[in-house]
Motif scaffolding. Sequence first.
Motif, PDB file in Angstrom:
ATOM      1  N   UNK A  59      35.954  37.608  36.928  1.00 11.94           N
ATOM      2  CA  UNK A  59      37.234  38.030  37.502  1.00 11.94           C
ATOM      3  C   UNK A  59      38.057  38.787  36.471  1.00 11.94           C
ATOM      4  N   UNK A  60      38.127  38.264  35.270  1.00 12.03           N
ATOM      5  CA  UNK A  60      38.896  38.910  34.206  1.00 12.03           C
ATOM      6  C   UNK A  60      38.316  40.287  33.865  1.00 12.03           C
ATOM      7  N   UNK A  61      36.996  40.381  33.756  1.00  9.94           N
ATOM      8  CA  UNK A  61      36.364  41.661  33.413  1.00  9.94           C
ATOM      9  C   UNK A  61      36.607  42.702  34.501  1.00  9.94           C
ATOM     10  N   UNK A  62      36.467  42.272  35.756  1.00  8.39           N
ATOM     11  CA  UNK A  62      36.689  43.216  36.853  1.00  8.39           C
ATOM     12  C   UNK A  62      38.154  43.642  36.910  1.00  8.39           C
ATOM     13  N   UNK A  63      39.062  42.700  36.709  1.00  5.92           N
ATOM     14  CA  UNK A  63      40.492  43.010  36.788  1.00  5.92           C
ATOM     15  C   UNK A  63      40.903  44.054  35.751  1.00  5.92           C
ATOM     16  N   UNK A  64      40.234  44.047  34.600  1.00  2.00           N
ATOM     17  CA  UNK A  64      40.579  45.046  33.579  1.00  2.00           C
ATOM     18  C   UNK A  64      39.634  46.232  33.606  1.00  2.00           C
ATOM     19  N   UNK A  65      38.782  46.278  34.649  1.00  2.00           N
ATOM     20  CA  UNK A  65      37.835  47.372  34.844  1.00  2.00           C
ATOM     21  C   UNK A  65      36.960  47.587  33.610  1.00  2.00           C
ATOM     22  N   UNK A  66      36.496  46.490  33.058  1.00  2.00           N
ATOM     23  CA  UNK A  66      35.640  46.539  31.875  1.00  2.00           C
ATOM     24  C   UNK A  66      34.321  47.240  32.196  1.00  2.00           C
ATOM     25  N   UNK A  67      33.803  47.946  31.223  1.00  2.00           N
ATOM     26  CA  UNK A  67      32.502  48.595  31.396  1.00  2.00           C
ATOM     27  C   UNK A  67      31.376  47.565  31.478  1.00  2.00           C
ATOM     28  N   UNK A  68      31.669  46.318  31.159  1.00  2.00           N
ATOM     29  CA  UNK A  68      30.675  45.247  31.236  1.00  2.00           C
ATOM     30  C   UNK A  68      30.739  44.475  32.552  1.00  2.00           C
ATOM     31  N   UNK A  69      31.623  44.869  33.453  1.00  2.00           N
ATOM     32  CA  UNK A  69      31.790  44.159  34.721  1.00  2.00           C
ATOM     33  C   UNK A  69      30.490  44.061  35.510  1.00  2.00           C
ATOM     34  N   UNK A  70      29.788  45.169  35.610  1.00  2.00           N
ATOM     35  CA  UNK A  70      28.554  45.197  36.398  1.00  2.00           C
ATOM     36  C   UNK A  70      27.527  44.225  35.817  1.00  2.00           C
ATOM     37  N   UNK A  71      27.370  44.254  34.507  1.00  2.00           N
ATOM     38  CA  UNK A  71      26.415  43.358  33.854  1.00  2.00           C
ATOM     39  C   UNK A  71      26.820  41.901  34.050  1.00  2.00           C
ATOM     40  N   UNK A  72      28.092  41.616  33.846  1.00  2.00           N
ATOM     41  CA  UNK A  72      28.570  40.242  33.974  1.00  2.00           C
ATOM     42  C   UNK A  72      28.442  39.748  35.410  1.00  2.00           C
ATOM     43  N   UNK A  73      28.687  40.624  36.380  1.00  2.00           N
ATOM     44  CA  UNK A  73      28.531  40.223  37.774  1.00  2.00           C
ATOM     45  C   UNK A  73      27.072  39.892  38.103  1.00  2.00           C
ATOM     46  N   UNK A  74      26.140  40.582  37.481  1.00  2.00           N
ATOM     47  CA  UNK A  74      24.730  40.254  37.667  1.00  2.00           C
ATOM     48  C   UNK A  74      24.409  38.861  37.161  1.00  2.00           C
ATOM     49  N   UNK A  75      24.946  38.524  35.999  1.00  2.00           N
ATOM     50  CA  UNK A  75      24.760  37.179  35.440  1.00  2.00           C
ATOM     51  C   UNK A  75      25.470  36.147  36.315  1.00  2.00           C
ATOM     52  N   UNK A  76      26.672  36.481  36.765  1.00  2.00           N
ATOM     53  CA  UNK A  76      27.429  35.577  37.622  1.00  2.00           C
ATOM     54  C   UNK A  76      26.642  35.260  38.896  1.00  2.00           C
ATOM     55  N   UNK A  77      25.998  36.250  39.469  1.00  2.00           N
ATOM     56  CA  UNK A  77      25.191  36.022  40.674  1.00  2.00           C
ATOM     57  C   UNK A  77      24.084  35.010  40.401  1.00  2.00           C
ATOM     58  N   UNK A  78      23.436  35.118  39.250  1.00  2.00           N
ATOM     59  CA  UNK A  78      22.365  34.181  38.893  1.00  2.00           C
ATOM     60  C   UNK A  78      22.897  32.760  38.732  1.00  2.00           C
ATOM     61  N   UNK A  79      24.022  32.629  38.054  1.00  2.00           N
ATOM     62  CA  UNK A  79      24.604  31.298  37.832  1.00  2.00           C
ATOM     63  C   UNK A  79      25.062  30.697  39.161  1.00  2.00           C
ATOM     64  N   UNK A  80      25.680  31.508  40.012  1.00  2.00           N
ATOM     65  CA  UNK A  80      26.121  31.020  41.315  1.00  2.00           C
ATOM     66  C   UNK A  80      24.937  30.548  42.164  1.00  2.00           C
ATOM     67  N   UNK A  81      23.849  31.284  42.133  1.00  2.00           N
ATOM     68  CA  UNK A  81      22.642  30.871  42.878  1.00  2.00           C
ATOM     69  C   UNK A  81      22.113  29.534  42.367  1.00  2.00           C
TER      70      UNK A  81
END
Length: 114
Positions: A59-81
């Motif tokens: 959430x924090x990375x996306x809110x600041x439009x970080x260039x790492x948002x896409x990568x972190x969201x991929x990891x987040x999807x794995x952890x959520x699963x």
Amino acid sequence: MGVLSTSPTNMDACIEACQKCLRACEECMTACLQEPDVQARINCIQTLHDCADICAQATEYMARNSSFSVTLCGVCAQVCEQCAVECEKMQDDHCQECAQICRECAQACRQMAG
């Protein structure tokens, strides 16, 4: 024009899903810690903690439009699963509901990750 109107729609949806998942994981973790079989829930509790943390970070990375948002969201999807898998092992309503919310968040994160 406010700052919230400048982010892409899929990012807004992902932020909302991550915030909902964060809350569900925190609430589920609290409930699990009060269950009589808490020792049998150690993996679930640890995964809930990881999931809540990664959702907050995403959430924090996306809110600041970080260039790492896409990568972190991929990891987040794995952890959520994985969190959904752990929660589904428990028969409580709170764990079953949390598992569903985790799966919804994983889907939103996969869409964000592209």
